[in-house]
Design an enzyme around this catalytic site. Structure first.
Site, PDB file in Angstrom:
ATOM      1  CE  LYS A 198      -5.923   1.912  -1.027  1.00  0.00           C
ATOM      2  NZ  LYS A 198      -5.519   3.321  -1.004  1.00  0.00           N
ATOM      3  CE1 TYR A 229      -3.045   2.958   0.386  1.00  0.00           C
ATOM      4  CE2 TYR A 229      -3.585   2.062   2.882  1.00  0.00           C
ATOM      5  CZ  TYR A 229      -3.731   3.288   1.840  1.00  0.00           C
ATOM      6  OH  TYR A 229      -4.525   4.179   2.141  1.00  0.00           O
TER       7      TYR A 229
END
Length: 305
Positions: A172, A142
């Site tokens: 992400k 992330y």
């Protein structure tokens, strides 16, 4: 969960519903799942991330939420990705083991941001130690440097990462550095990794350079509209895709100027869906009545294609 398929398209970064006194409200998760699936046509979720106030929750609360989303999403959702990042490595490892035990489709980890990794090797070492606790679960990094301050380019991070983290599945990517994202996608010629963009108002730009989909807060309440954009883009109808992106951007530009964060996202989701999301957890303050009135009026004024 359905059999694992490639994670693509829209992924809703779920909000954590809370009671008026700031406790997590598990009772509305079933209604929330049904709303995402039936009203927004969104069947992938990202739990306990930024929008979900994950780092403001206790480990026990994060586990309870993950369990409830898995339970209520069974046979309804395609992917439940659990964010297990934490400032403490043992806590992150504990959350990773728990996510594996309850059958999560994947886990994601944010870079630790108080004692920060200063180079690729330090960051990978942290991620590797977490991923190893869930050796059969797809792992996602992330990347959100505006919040973490960890600005290690993802392009650099990807070099040799499969040897270090065999379960590594993708990123992400919540940053506006489209050059970095483009270089990642360009090097991903075998499509080994998945790249999900995390800046909702720029999704079309990311799709144009090859992003597989997106993780974002607006897909909770504008999922159907963004799905229409994805469909237009897939049909090579760039004019229509732009209309959807511009209108999403028009709303976000309006509310950002008013002050738009997690608290305001909870307020918008509440008035759009009718599901009470409650206040945010301190130190965040709840959205003002003035914000709610203006945001509602703006959203209602938009004429979608």
């Amino acid at each position: 969960m359905a059999p694992r398929k490639k994670l693509q398209g829209l992924v809703a970064a779920t909000i954590t519903p809370m009671t008026p006194d700031g406790q997590i409200n598990l009772l509305v998760i079933r209604q929330y799942v049904d709303y995402l699936v039936s009203k927004q046509n969104v069947k992938n979720i990202f739990v306990n991330g930024t929008t979900g106030e994950g780092l403001a929750l206790s480990v026990q609360e994060r586990k309870q939420l993950a369990e409830e989303w898995m339970h209520q999403g069974k046979d309804k959702l395609d992917h439940v990705i659990i964010h297990v990042g934490a400032l403490s490595l043992p806590e992150s490892q504990e959350l990773a083991r728990h996510a594996a035990a309850i059958g999560a489709s994947g886990i994601a980890v944010i870079a630790p941001f108080f004692f920060k990794p200063t180079n690729k090797d330090e960051l990978i070492a942290f991620l590797r130690e977490v991923a190893a606790e869930a050796p059969a679960v797809p792992f996602y990094y992330y990347h959100i440097p505006p919040l973490t301050g960890v600005k290690i380019h993802v392009e650099e991070l990807l070099d040799g990462i499969k040897e270090q983290i065999p379960t590594f599945q993708g990123v992400k990517f919540s940053d506006t550095d489209l050059l970095d994202l483009a270089q990642c996608i360009n090097k991903n010629s075998r499509e080994e990794f998945v790249f999900l963009y995390g800046v909702d108002e720029q999704l079309l730009s990311a799709l144009a350079i090859g992003a597989d989909g997106a993780v974002g807060s607006t897909y909770n309440y504008l999922g159907q509209k963004n799905n229409m954009m994805l469909q237009a883009f897939a049909r090579h109808d760039l004019s229509l895709a732009r209309k959807y992106q511009f209108l999403t951007g028009e709303f976000l530009n309006f509310v950002i100027k008013l002050g738009f964060g997690v608290a305001q996202t909870k307020a918008v989701m509440t008035f759009v869906s009718g599901i009470p999301m409650g206040p945010p957890r301190f130190p965040l303050a709840k959205a003002s009545e003035e914000f709610i009135a203006k945001a509602k009026a703006k959203l209602n004024s938009i004429v979608w294609p």
